[in-house]
Scaffold this active site. Structure first.
Site, PDB file in Angstrom:
ATOM      1  N   GLY A  68       0.282   8.981   8.152  1.00 58.20           N
ATOM      2  CA  GLY A  68      -0.808   8.029   8.300  1.00 58.20           C
ATOM      3  C   GLY A  68      -2.179   8.616   8.484  1.00 58.20           C
ATOM      4  CB  SER A  69      -5.066   6.684   9.641  1.00 58.56           C
ATOM      5  OG  SER A  69      -6.419   6.856   9.947  1.00 58.56           O
TER       6      SER A  69
END
Length: 139
Positions: A68-69
């Site tokens: 993810g981010s």
């Protein structure tokens, strides 16, 4: 092969962020997006994930890999500043987001234990994590 004797001894990986922590394992077998940890509560919000809805504050987060981010690095730093995040991280495959966040937050980090060793750490196990030496010991 990981045995009961191993659980009485120690596991060794690679220490990436120095520091020592003792606590309860918060374990999952799936990748974790640390950007999904609420920076106000320390609760992971990732529907369908084994740790969805769990507060990670004061625990040792054990998981195979991050996902993810890039905002996850900031989240880890924010959680540590508020003392509502994991006190140590043990993961098999290091990724830039988690490593950067652990460095910024001063969270001891051990990686590279291997899937079999990581799999012998169960939810609720009491651990000592030494991010300087890469040692993970069962207490």
């Amino acid at each position: 092969m990981i045995t009961r004797a191993t659980k009485r001894a120690a596991l060794r990986g690679t220490g990436l962020v120095a520091g020592v922590a003792r606590g309860i394992a918060r374990t999952c077998r799936d990748a974790v997006s640390v950007a999904r940890i609420d920076p106000e509560t320390g609760v992971l919000h990732e529907p369908g994930h084994a740790l969805d809805g769990c507060c990670l504050a004061g625990g040792i987060l054990v998981f195979p890999a991050g996902k993810g981010s890039s905002g996850g690095s900031y989240i880890l730093m924010s959680l540590a500043a508020k003392k509502i995040g994991p006190i140590a991280i043990v993961m098999d495959v290091a990724d830039a987001v988690v490593v950067a966040g652990a460095v910024l937050a001063g969270i001891p980090l051990v990686t590279g234990l291997g899937a079999e060793a990581l799999g012998c750490i169960n939810e609720g196990d009491r651990l000592l994590v030494d991010g300087g030496t890469g040692l993970v010991r069962f207490l």
